[in-house]
Write a protein that holds these residues in place. Sequence first.
Motif, PDB file in Angstrom:
ATOM      1  N   GLU A   1       0.830  -1.209   0.000  1.00 25.15           N
ATOM      2  CA  GLU A   1       0.000   0.000   0.000  1.00 25.15           C
ATOM      3  C   GLU A   1       0.861   1.255   0.000  1.00 25.15           C
ATOM      4  O   GLU A   1       0.536   2.245  -0.674  1.00 25.15           O
ATOM      5  CB  GLU A   1      -0.940  -0.007   1.200  1.00 25.15           C
ATOM      6  N   ASP A   2       1.992   1.214   0.739  1.00 29.08           N
ATOM      7  CA  ASP A   2       2.880   2.373   0.765  1.00 29.08           C
ATOM      8  C   ASP A   2       3.471   2.626  -0.624  1.00 29.08           C
ATOM      9  O   ASP A   2       3.608   3.788  -1.045  1.00 29.08           O
ATOM     10  CB  ASP A   2       4.010   2.142   1.782  1.00 29.08           C
TER      11      ASP A   2
ATOM     12  N   THR B   1       0.756   4.115  -2.852  1.00 31.94           N
ATOM     13  CA  THR B   1       0.552   5.521  -2.495  1.00 31.94           C
ATOM     14  C   THR B   1       1.676   6.393  -3.039  1.00 31.94           C
ATOM     15  O   THR B   1       1.447   7.504  -3.536  1.00 31.94           O
ATOM     16  CB  THR B   1       0.465   5.675  -0.968  1.00 31.94           C
TER      17      THR B   1
ATOM     18  N   VAL C   1      -7.005  -2.366  -3.508  1.00 33.65           N
ATOM     19  CA  VAL C   1      -6.137  -1.439  -2.787  1.00 33.65           C
ATOM     20  C   VAL C   1      -5.872  -0.194  -3.619  1.00 33.65           C
ATOM     21  O   VAL C   1      -5.965   0.939  -3.136  1.00 33.65           O
ATOM     22  CB  VAL C   1      -4.803  -2.121  -2.409  1.00 33.65           C
TER      23      VAL C   1
ATOM     24  N   THR D   1      -9.163   2.046  -3.842  1.00 35.04           N
ATOM     25  CA  THR D   1      -9.559   2.692  -2.588  1.00 35.04           C
ATOM     26  C   THR D   1      -8.526   3.730  -2.153  1.00 35.04           C
ATOM     27  O   THR D   1      -8.888   4.786  -1.628  1.00 35.04           O
ATOM     28  CB  THR D   1      -9.776   1.664  -1.462  1.00 35.04           C
ATOM     29  N   VAL D   2      -7.251   3.442  -2.389  1.00 41.45           N
ATOM     30  CA  VAL D   2      -6.220   4.443  -2.097  1.00 41.45           C
ATOM     31  C   VAL D   2      -6.408   5.662  -2.998  1.00 41.45           C
ATOM     32  O   VAL D   2      -6.309   6.815  -2.555  1.00 41.45           O
ATOM     33  CB  VAL D   2      -4.804   3.855  -2.276  1.00 41.45           C
TER      34      VAL D   2
ATOM     35  N   MET E   1      -7.120   9.497  -1.836  1.00 38.54           N
ATOM     36  CA  MET E   1      -6.211  10.584  -2.194  1.00 38.54           C
ATOM     37  C   MET E   1      -6.932  11.764  -2.844  1.00 38.54           C
ATOM     38  O   MET E   1      -6.368  12.855  -2.940  1.00 38.54           O
ATOM     39  CB  MET E   1      -5.092  10.061  -3.103  1.00 38.54           C
TER      40      MET E   1
ATOM     41  N   GLY F   1     -13.307   4.334  -1.258  1.00 37.83           N
ATOM     42  CA  GLY F   1     -12.057   4.879  -0.741  1.00 37.83           C
ATOM     43  C   GLY F   1     -12.195   6.321  -0.298  1.00 37.83           C
ATOM     44  O   GLY F   1     -11.641   6.723   0.733  1.00 37.83           O
TER      45      GLY F   1
ATOM     46  N   ASP G   1      -9.212   7.466   6.017  1.00 40.86           N
ATOM     47  CA  ASP G   1      -8.172   6.766   6.786  1.00 40.86           C
ATOM     48  C   ASP G   1      -8.687   5.494   7.440  1.00 40.86           C
ATOM     49  O   ASP G   1      -7.903   4.665   7.908  1.00 40.86           O
ATOM     50  CB  ASP G   1      -7.618   7.687   7.882  1.00 40.86           C
TER      51      ASP G   1
ATOM     52  N   ARG H   1     -10.063   2.959   6.087  1.00 41.84           N
ATOM     53  CA  ARG H   1     -10.351   1.968   5.043  1.00 41.84           C
ATOM     54  C   ARG H   1      -9.865   0.557   5.386  1.00 41.84           C
ATOM     55  O   ARG H   1     -10.117  -0.369   4.632  1.00 41.84           O
ATOM     56  CB  ARG H   1      -9.750   2.407   3.713  1.00 41.84           C
TER      57      ARG H   1
END
Length: 203
Positions: free
Chosen positions: A2-3, A6, A34, A37-38, A42, A159, A164, A166
């Motif tokens: 996920e990082d 992002t 992922v 939703t990210v 954002m 998302g 936050d 999620r």
Amino acid sequence: MEDWITSVMSDYGYFGIFLLIMLENVFPPIPSEVILTVGGFMTTTTTMTIPGVIMASTAGSVVGAVALYGVGLLLDVERLEKIIDKYGNWLRVKKSDIHKADAWFDRFGIWTVFFGRLIPLVRSLISIPAGMSNMKFWLFLTFTTLGTLIWNTVLVFVGEAVGDNREQIMHQLELYSNVVYVLIALCGIAAIWYYFKKIRARN
């Protein structure tokens, strides 16, 4: 992961979303749940907008699907028939089996593509049999885009809505995906059982 997702979106914006989703279609283990939703989240912390994220992700999905459709075209029925001529006795598969599967996809393929785009794992791989059956490209493109648009829109809005928080919704999506994978595995086992039962009946 996920990082990393992002980071790509932060550095490349809409193009990053396009690229990630395109790769997700070609390499299903990358989770679109992922990515989307990210991307939705954002829109609350960057200048990206929901329509922009939906458009970028849908474009990426369609490009990836078209690539796999092209792979399917390379494995069309005529090529499969040549494989059957060479290895049919060993594989215990007849040309008629291929023709039946192709006829089924000709009849129900557009809806298979549409609903398949709403199912994890299947949503990527469904493009290959569509190409193998020589589905008309405009039909494939239309129903792929429609199914993809629904999937992407729902997850982007999810998302954006959960922000936050999620993790909980991701847990639910993971459960959904796991249930689908189990059902796919069971269908595969059933298909193998039916296949060997059919072989014994022929003998």
